[in-house]
Design a protein around this motif. Structure first.
Motif, PDB file in Angstrom:
ATOM      1  N   ASP A  65      29.187  27.197  38.962  1.00  0.00           N
ATOM      2  CA  ASP A  65      29.658  28.569  39.152  1.00  0.00           C
ATOM      3  C   ASP A  65      30.098  29.130  37.810  1.00  0.00           C
ATOM      4  O   ASP A  65      30.640  28.397  36.966  1.00  0.00           O
ATOM      5  CB  ASP A  65      30.831  28.622  40.132  1.00  0.00           C
ATOM      6  N   LEU A  66      29.918  30.423  37.611  1.00  0.00           N
ATOM      7  CA  LEU A  66      30.321  31.107  36.385  1.00  0.00           C
ATOM      8  C   LEU A  66      31.148  32.328  36.741  1.00  0.00           C
ATOM      9  O   LEU A  66      30.971  32.922  37.809  1.00  0.00           O
ATOM     10  CB  LEU A  66      29.093  31.542  35.572  1.00  0.00           C
ATOM     11  N   GLY A  67      32.060  32.740  35.828  1.00  0.00           N
ATOM     12  CA  GLY A  67      32.880  33.899  36.125  1.00  0.00           C
ATOM     13  C   GLY A  67      33.410  34.606  34.891  1.00  0.00           C
ATOM     14  O   GLY A  67      33.563  34.001  33.819  1.00  0.00           O
ATOM     15  N   LEU A  68      33.692  35.901  35.052  1.00  0.00           N
ATOM     16  CA  LEU A  68      34.313  36.744  34.031  1.00  0.00           C
ATOM     17  C   LEU A  68      35.401  37.581  34.680  1.00  0.00           C
ATOM     18  O   LEU A  68      35.254  38.032  35.823  1.00  0.00           O
ATOM     19  CB  LEU A  68      33.295  37.681  33.376  1.00  0.00           C
ATOM     20  N   VAL A  69      36.505  37.822  33.950  1.00  0.00           N
ATOM     21  CA  VAL A  69      37.580  38.701  34.410  1.00  0.00           C
ATOM     22  C   VAL A  69      38.059  39.535  33.235  1.00  0.00           C
ATOM     23  O   VAL A  69      38.330  38.990  32.147  1.00  0.00           O
ATOM     24  CB  VAL A  69      38.769  37.909  35.000  1.00  0.00           C
ATOM     25  N   TRP A  70      38.154  40.840  33.464  1.00  0.00           N
ATOM     26  CA  TRP A  70      38.771  41.745  32.488  1.00  0.00           C
ATOM     27  C   TRP A  70      40.090  42.211  33.087  1.00  0.00           C
ATOM     28  O   TRP A  70      40.128  42.726  34.203  1.00  0.00           O
ATOM     29  CB  TRP A  70      37.853  42.936  32.218  1.00  0.00           C
ATOM     30  N   ALA A  71      41.200  42.029  32.332  1.00  0.00           N
ATOM     31  CA  ALA A  71      42.526  42.312  32.865  1.00  0.00           C
ATOM     32  C   ALA A  71      43.328  43.180  31.904  1.00  0.00           C
ATOM     33  O   ALA A  71      43.288  42.992  30.680  1.00  0.00           O
ATOM     34  CB  ALA A  71      43.277  41.010  33.133  1.00  0.00           C
ATOM     35  N   THR A  72      44.043  44.138  32.488  1.00  0.00           N
ATOM     36  CA  THR A  72      44.961  44.989  31.744  1.00  0.00           C
ATOM     37  C   THR A  72      46.331  44.899  32.408  1.00  0.00           C
ATOM     38  O   THR A  72      46.537  44.105  33.329  1.00  0.00           O
ATOM     39  CB  THR A  72      44.484  46.448  31.719  1.00  0.00           C
ATOM     40  N   ASP A  73      47.252  45.753  31.979  1.00  0.00           N
ATOM     41  CA  ASP A  73      48.602  45.720  32.548  1.00  0.00           C
ATOM     42  C   ASP A  73      48.640  46.206  33.993  1.00  0.00           C
ATOM     43  O   ASP A  73      49.556  45.859  34.736  1.00  0.00           O
ATOM     44  CB  ASP A  73      49.550  46.579  31.701  1.00  0.00           C
ATOM     45  N   ASN A  74      47.661  47.032  34.394  1.00  0.00           N
ATOM     46  CA  ASN A  74      47.725  47.618  35.728  1.00  0.00           C
ATOM     47  C   ASN A  74      46.469  47.429  36.575  1.00  0.00           C
ATOM     48  O   ASN A  74      46.434  47.841  37.730  1.00  0.00           O
ATOM     49  CB  ASN A  74      48.020  49.117  35.628  1.00  0.00           C
ATOM     50  N   TYR A  75      45.443  46.820  36.020  1.00  0.00           N
ATOM     51  CA  TYR A  75      44.261  46.561  36.837  1.00  0.00           C
ATOM     52  C   TYR A  75      43.472  45.408  36.255  1.00  0.00           C
ATOM     53  O   TYR A  75      43.645  45.024  35.088  1.00  0.00           O
ATOM     54  CB  TYR A  75      43.381  47.811  36.952  1.00  0.00           C
ATOM     55  N   GLN A  76      42.610  44.870  37.046  1.00  0.00           N
ATOM     56  CA  GLN A  76      41.685  43.843  36.587  1.00  0.00           C
ATOM     57  C   GLN A  76      40.406  43.919  37.413  1.00  0.00           C
ATOM     58  O   GLN A  76      40.420  44.326  38.578  1.00  0.00           O
ATOM     59  CB  GLN A  76      42.294  42.446  36.675  1.00  0.00           C
ATOM     60  N   VAL A  77      39.305  43.565  36.794  1.00  0.00           N
ATOM     61  CA  VAL A  77      38.018  43.517  37.478  1.00  0.00           C
ATOM     62  C   VAL A  77      37.356  42.191  37.137  1.00  0.00           C
ATOM     63  O   VAL A  77      37.604  41.616  36.063  1.00  0.00           O
ATOM     64  CB  VAL A  77      37.103  44.697  37.083  1.00  0.00           C
ATOM     65  N   GLY A  78      36.543  41.707  38.020  1.00  0.00           N
ATOM     66  CA  GLY A  78      35.905  40.412  37.783  1.00  0.00           C
ATOM     67  C   GLY A  78      34.559  40.317  38.465  1.00  0.00           C
ATOM     68  O   GLY A  78      34.240  41.077  39.385  1.00  0.00           O
ATOM     69  N   ALA A  79      33.776  39.376  38.001  1.00  0.00           N
ATOM     70  CA  ALA A  79      32.485  39.075  38.605  1.00  0.00           C
ATOM     71  C   ALA A  79      32.233  37.589  38.459  1.00  0.00           C
ATOM     72  O   ALA A  79      32.641  36.968  37.463  1.00  0.00           O
ATOM     73  CB  ALA A  79      31.357  39.877  37.945  1.00  0.00           C
TER      74      ALA A  79
END
Length: 465
Positions: free
Chosen positions: A302-316
């Motif tokens: 399995d592979l994954g990425l997450v982009w995170a900030t102080d108020n939101y995050q998105v991932g795939a």
């Protein structure tokens, strides 16, 4: 260490846990563990988590098992149980059907062929309904995940094991090709019999035999074909090591990546019973738990990425990159119908299909309030050959009190297959005990009682060390 439990299919998504808690389980994005550990939220313990869960799901068919048992009485038993096409006897029982209005006046017999056609069409309709909705499924899961290191070559190392057991009973049916002209010709011979004549077997076409007793003018209907009830069960054990680390740091946010190699040990079994041999379909569903399993090993990534900030995050993430295939044992029954053989061929194996998952979450500065969404970007099939593509939305409140619980509520819908919707709710008490439940609003009648078509419960224990 995983504590195994005995299994009774993937009938529900990963549960009502919020994004941070789920990051420390096998169900989470492989990149998320590094983010959760780095944040060190007071609301989330990051040493590990142990979970247990169970679920049930049934087709949209009231009195499911009763309908299967009832219709099975119309089918001839196999050679082992009695000779197909033979007259009724204590050794070869077939339920009585008395159509007095059909036989009260012989001169009208030809005009009443519609009565017989209605009976056959009703039987065929019930068969079709059982094919699509006549299933019962059960699931049991156990999962344990532990952070082995929070500074392993600049990243985090998470060890996980999980176990899932599935079972399903479903009807597979051969079409009934009814020829009304042949049936009419056969029925017109009934007035020619005398009361002293023996029981007559009338071939009405399509494997349908009508046994007529001239002595009392009663009839018994028998259907001889390869329709069957298929019961399947699987156990899937997985052990994995997930490595995740920060790939990019900026004023706008941080990017995390993760990779998770998985070792699988998969046990498979299946049992088929011709419909004419079924006396208790619910018992067959229960008996599959004691069947012998054939085991195979597999490896995937399995592979994954997450982009995170102080108020939101998105991932795939991408699961089952390699897509291994596992084989069921060969069925011992010798079927004559090419239609049945073709239908069974699709149940001989299952492939852990590749799936893309998309995730997003927004939260307050202190991350006490959050709203999370997850979407399977493509449908996949589980070991039971059922299609799943989950959309889940969860809102939650978290606090670091030992006495006030954290709470969450959500909604899940299967966008493929059953298209069932679930309501999810959960609490975290004493900071480390997670209790989550989910249920459909749709009901089904079993043994005369109303039950939810689907229900799931999961209990987890999270901790630091």
């Amino acid at each position: 260490m995983l504590i195994p439990i005995k299994a009774l299919a993937n009938s529900h998504p990963s549960g009502g846990l919020n994004y941070s808690q789920r990051a420390l389980t096998n169900a989470g994005n492989p990149a998320a563990a590094a983010l959760v550990i780095e944040r060190n939220d007071p609301y989330v313990m990051t040493g590990g988590i142990i979970e247990f869960g169970a679920g049930l799901e049934y087709g949209d068919l009231d009195e499911l098992f009763a309908k299967i048992d009832d219709i099975s009485s119309q089918f001839s038993p196999s050679e082992d149980e009695g000779t197909p096409g033979s007259p009724p006897s204590p050794e070869n029982p077939i339920r009585d059907y008395t159509w007095e209005d059909l036989f009260q006046a012989y001169p009208e017999l030809e005009d009443r062929i519609d009565v017989l056609e209605d009976k056959v069409l009703t039987t065929a309709g019930v068969l079709a309904l059982i094919t699509t909705e006549g299933y019962g499924k059960a699931e049991a899961i156990a999962n344990a995940s532990f952070v082995l290191s929070d500074d392993f070559y600049g990243g985090s190392l998470l060890f996980s094991t999980d176990f899932k057991g599935n079972a399903k009973a479903v009807g597979i049916f051969e079409d009934i090709n009814f020829d009304s002209e042949q049936a009419r010709t056969q029925l017109k011979t009934i007035p020619d019999f005398n009361e002293s004549d023996p029981v007559q077997a009338l071939d009405l076409s399509g494997g349908i035999t009508l046994f007529y007793n001239p002595a009392n003018q009663k009839v018994k209907l028998s259907i001889d074909n390869d329709s069957l009830l298929l019961v399947k069960a699987t156990t899937v054990f997985r052990a994995s090591l997930a490595y995740s680390a920060k790939a990019l740091s900026s004023e706008d946010g941080n990017l995390y990546w993760g990779v998770k190699p998985n070792f699988y040990r998969v046990g498979l079994t299946n049992v088929s019973t011709r419909l004419g041999d079924v006396t208790d379909s619910e018992a067959l569903f229960n008996d599959i738990k004691d069947a012998d399993l054939i085991y195979e090993n597999g490896f995937d990534i399995d592979l994954g990425l997450v982009w995170a900030t102080d108020n939101y995050q998105v991932g795939a993430s991408v699961t089952n990159l390699i897509e291994n295939t596992y084989e069921y044992p060969e069925l011992e029954d010798d079927f004559n119908s090419l239609q049945i053989i073709r239908k069974l061929s699709s149940h001989k194996s299952f492939t852990m299909q590749r799936q893309v998952k998309l995730e997003a979450g927004i939260y307050t500065d202190d991350r006490q309030w959050s709203l999370n969404a997850e979407l399977d970007a493509n449908p996949t099939v589980d070991p039971m050959k059922d299609r799943y593509q989950w959309l889940t939305i969860t809102g939650g409140y978290a606090n670091d009190s030992w006495w006030l619980p954290s709470a969450r509520i959500g909604f899940s819908r299967n966008l493929a297959g059953s298209q069932l919707s679930y309501l999810n709710a959960g609490v975290t008490v004493m900071k480390f005990i997670n209790i989550d439940v989910a249920s459909t609003l749709d009901t089904v009648t079993l043994d005369g009682e109303k039950w939810m078509r689907g229900a799931h419960i999961q209990i987890g224990f999270q901790f630091d060390y």
